[in-house]
Design a protein around this motif. Structure first.
Motif, PDB file in Angstrom:
ATOM      1  N   GLY A 139       0.788  -1.238   0.000  1.00 20.97           N
ATOM      2  CA  GLY A 139       0.000   0.000   0.000  1.00 20.97           C
ATOM      3  C   GLY A 139       0.811   1.273   0.000  1.00 20.97           C
ATOM      4  N   ILE A 140       2.078   1.171  -0.394  1.00 18.91           N
ATOM      5  CA  ILE A 140       2.964   2.336  -0.411  1.00 18.91           C
ATOM      6  C   ILE A 140       2.981   2.942  -1.819  1.00 18.91           C
ATOM      7  N   PRO A 141       2.662   4.241  -1.964  1.00 21.49           N
ATOM      8  CA  PRO A 141       2.772   4.880  -3.279  1.00 21.49           C
ATOM      9  C   PRO A 141       4.230   4.869  -3.733  1.00 21.49           C
ATOM     10  N   VAL A 142       4.478   4.521  -4.974  1.00 20.64           N
ATOM     11  CA  VAL A 142       5.850   4.342  -5.450  1.00 20.64           C
ATOM     12  C   VAL A 142       6.171   5.305  -6.593  1.00 20.64           C
ATOM     13  N   SER A 143       7.314   5.970  -6.448  1.00 21.09           N
ATOM     14  CA  SER A 143       7.935   6.687  -7.563  1.00 21.09           C
ATOM     15  C   SER A 143       9.222   5.939  -7.894  1.00 21.09           C
ATOM     16  N   PHE A 144       9.364   5.537  -9.138  1.00 25.20           N
ATOM     17  CA  PHE A 144      10.563   4.810  -9.558  1.00 25.20           C
ATOM     18  C   PHE A 144      11.596   5.815 -10.075  1.00 25.20           C
ATOM     19  N   VAL A 145      12.794   5.754  -9.484  1.00 26.98           N
ATOM     20  CA  VAL A 145      13.847   6.721  -9.761  1.00 26.98           C
ATOM     21  C   VAL A 145      14.973   6.028 -10.526  1.00 26.98           C
ATOM     22  N   THR A 146      15.193   6.439 -11.766  1.00 24.12           N
ATOM     23  CA  THR A 146      16.356   5.928 -12.499  1.00 24.12           C
ATOM     24  C   THR A 146      17.519   6.884 -12.263  1.00 24.12           C
ATOM     25  N   GLU A 147      18.479   6.432 -11.470  1.00 25.56           N
ATOM     26  CA  GLU A 147      19.680   7.240 -11.274  1.00 25.56           C
ATOM     27  C   GLU A 147      20.434   7.387 -12.597  1.00 25.56           C
ATOM     28  N   ASP A 148      20.970   8.586 -12.816  1.00 29.08           N
ATOM     29  CA  ASP A 148      21.739   8.853 -14.030  1.00 29.08           C
ATOM     30  C   ASP A 148      20.881   8.710 -15.287  1.00 29.08           C
ATOM     31  N   THR A 149      19.600   9.102 -15.156  1.00 27.28           N
ATOM     32  CA  THR A 149      18.683   9.038 -16.305  1.00 27.28           C
ATOM     33  C   THR A 149      19.253   9.765 -17.505  1.00 27.28           C
ATOM     34  N   THR A 150      19.897  10.903 -17.242  1.00 31.61           N
ATOM     35  CA  THR A 150      20.331  11.783 -18.338  1.00 31.61           C
ATOM     36  C   THR A 150      21.517  11.236 -19.121  1.00 31.61           C
ATOM     37  N   ARG A 151      22.062  10.086 -18.669  1.00 31.82           N
ATOM     38  CA  ARG A 151      23.110   9.416 -19.449  1.00 31.82           C
ATOM     39  C   ARG A 151      22.721   7.984 -19.785  1.00 31.82           C
ATOM     40  N   SER A 152      21.398   7.714 -19.699  1.00 32.75           N
ATOM     41  CA  SER A 152      20.889   6.373 -19.983  1.00 32.75           C
ATOM     42  C   SER A 152      20.335   6.310 -21.402  1.00 32.75           C
ATOM     43  N   ASP A 153      20.450   5.135 -22.025  1.00 27.46           N
ATOM     44  CA  ASP A 153      19.975   4.998 -23.406  1.00 27.46           C
ATOM     45  C   ASP A 153      18.470   4.802 -23.440  1.00 27.46           C
ATOM     46  N   PRO A 154      17.827   5.207 -24.546  1.00 25.40           N
ATOM     47  CA  PRO A 154      16.358   5.155 -24.634  1.00 25.40           C
ATOM     48  C   PRO A 154      15.773   3.762 -24.424  1.00 25.40           C
ATOM     49  N   GLU A 155      16.406   2.736 -24.995  1.00 27.90           N
ATOM     50  CA  GLU A 155      15.844   1.387 -24.909  1.00 27.90           C
ATOM     51  C   GLU A 155      15.795   0.892 -23.461  1.00 27.90           C
ATOM     52  N   THR A 156      16.868   1.171 -22.714  1.00 35.25           N
ATOM     53  CA  THR A 156      16.891   0.752 -21.306  1.00 35.25           C
ATOM     54  C   THR A 156      15.835   1.501 -20.512  1.00 35.25           C
ATOM     55  N   LEU A 157      15.728   2.811 -20.721  1.00 34.60           N
ATOM     56  CA  LEU A 157      14.735   3.599 -19.993  1.00 34.60           C
ATOM     57  C   LEU A 157      13.329   3.106 -20.299  1.00 34.60           C
TER      58      LEU A 157
END
Length: 419
Positions: A157-175
């Motif tokens: 019952g916990i609201p979740v925000s998923f945080v991708t660390e280093d999003t700005t250097r991650s490739d589109p397919e992985t994101l």
């Protein structure tokens, strides 16, 4: 955005600024990400509580109040702060950071159930190729780790925000794979992180537009967060670029404290959002928020820190001071607060401050003397101005009063002794 016939505003020329399109929520990370700075100290519990109250007064929507998976001290701190929110009926909502492991999620669940209040979990995992290489991860492993953790939190019952660390250097397919998996497992927010301050505003626009297209594939309502660092000094324009692209929750910290050179400064973000007309918050408490953060964290402000530094509304230049004084002479404080200032000092409970130094004119001296109850004479003005022209700095009050005393003794033809 405020303007009138005396100010031509190029910010309002052309298409309507996208910053005014919709509401913005702010997430204050001072008490978690801000404490990762190697130069700050962990505030006392009383200081944390007071900072939380200032955040609430300023209309900040949510606050990251810790990472309880870090140990007993962190758990106790989060417990007290959630209790304060409940007891004092604060509007601000609590959230906590956590790795994508059950051990970090379980204490969030326990504290949430204890106080009967939802605590949003920001669960983070590195996603960039460079991070994967260092950690010896592959995308399948990332999907498993994040998916299991998000599913567990959602089940509890916990609201979740998923945080991708280093999003700005991650490739589109992985994101794309990570985000769609996170949504499937129960995440309802996605947080885009410029973890090492890598990106520029144009890159922010590219990234957010891509993620918004991915979100459409998910088929459920998903909100986006922006979390930026200022290694290149671009955190504030990057945050504004994210808002312009429709991101509705922006993270920041008091005075921009945080790991390495820090995060987006919450104080500067608040003032800019008010200047853009995005928020209507009363910002008079912002000075107190900044002052307490400075003291509690041991993070001194530079003298030229925008809006809150010692010199933010201070001038000793003759031309600038003369314009402010002429505006005041018209009896128009609105005019005086803007003729040489892009930010109204009055919004922050401050005022334009006129000093005396080597670049000053007679108007500086006359105004300074009048403000402090001194009688202004041609000789006293000339004496102070002459002394100012011979210095290499703005004169202190002691130096000015000493000069006035010398002039008074000279007029009385009394001997001048001492220094």
């Amino acid at each position: 955005m405020e303007s009138n016939r005396w100010i031509y505003d190029w910010n309002e020329v052309g298409p309507v600024d996208p910053l005014v399109r919709g509401p913005v929520e702010l997430n204050d990370e001072t008490l978690r990400d801000g404490l990762q700075s190697p130069s700050v100290r962990d505030p006392s519990m009383a200081e944390k509580i007071q900072l939380l109250h200032y955040m609430d007064q300023l209309g900040i929507y949510t606050a990251d109040i810790g990472l309880p998976g870090a140990g007993l001290r962190a758990v106790e701190s989060v417990d007290v702060l959630v209790g304060e929110i409940v007891k004092e009926k604060l509007r601000i909502r609590p959230n906590c950071a956590g790795r994508t492991v059950r051990a970090d999620i379980e204490p969030i669940v326990d504290i949430s159930q204890k106080h009967g209040v939802a605590i949003e979990a920001y669960l983070f995992l590195g996603s960039s190729p460079i991070r994967q290489y260092v950690e010896k991860w592959d995308v399948d492993r990332l999907l498993q780790i994040s998916g299991d953790a998000i599913a567990f939190a959602a089940k509890e019952g916990i609201p979740v925000s998923f945080v991708t660390e280093d999003t700005t250097r991650s490739d589109p397919e992985t994101l794309r794979a990570l985000f769609l998996n996170a949504v499937e497992k129960g995440a309802r927010r996605l947080c885009l992180c410029d973890t090492v301050g890598h990106i520029c505003p144009a890159g922010v626009s590219n990234l957010v537009r891509y993620v918004r297209e991915v979100v459409k594939e998910a088929g459920v309502p998903i909100e986006l967060d922006w979390h930026g660092h200022r290694d290149r000094g671009l955190s504030l324009p990057n945050a504004l670029a994210a808002i312009a692209e429709g991101v509705r929750r922006i993270h920041g910290t008091a005075l921009g404290v945080g790991e390495r050179v820090g995060n987006t400064p919450m104080d500067l973000l608040l003032v800019n959002l008010k200047l853009f007309g995005v928020i209507e918050s009363d910002l008079h408490a912002l000075n107190d928020y900044v002052a307490l953060a400075e003291k509690a964290l041991g993070a001194p402000r530079p003298y030229n820190y925008p809006m809150f530094g010692e010199d933010a509304f201070r001038t000793a230049t003759g031309v600038h001071a003369a314009a402010i004084i002429k505006a005041k002479a018209r009896g128009d404080e609105w005019l005086a607060d803007r003729v040489y200032s892009g930010v109204p000092a009055g919004w922050l409970g401050r005022a334009q401050d006129i000093e005396i130094g080597p670049m000053s004119g007679a108007s500086n001296v006359k105004y300074w003397l009048k403000q402090r109850g001194f009688t202004s004479t041609p000789d006293s003005v000339e004496a102070v101005l002459k002394a100012a022209k011979q210095t290499d700095h703005v004169m202190s009050e002691f130096e000015i009063t000493q000069t006035l005393a010398r002039e008074l003794l000279r007029e009385r033809k009394e001997p001048i002794t001492g220094d």
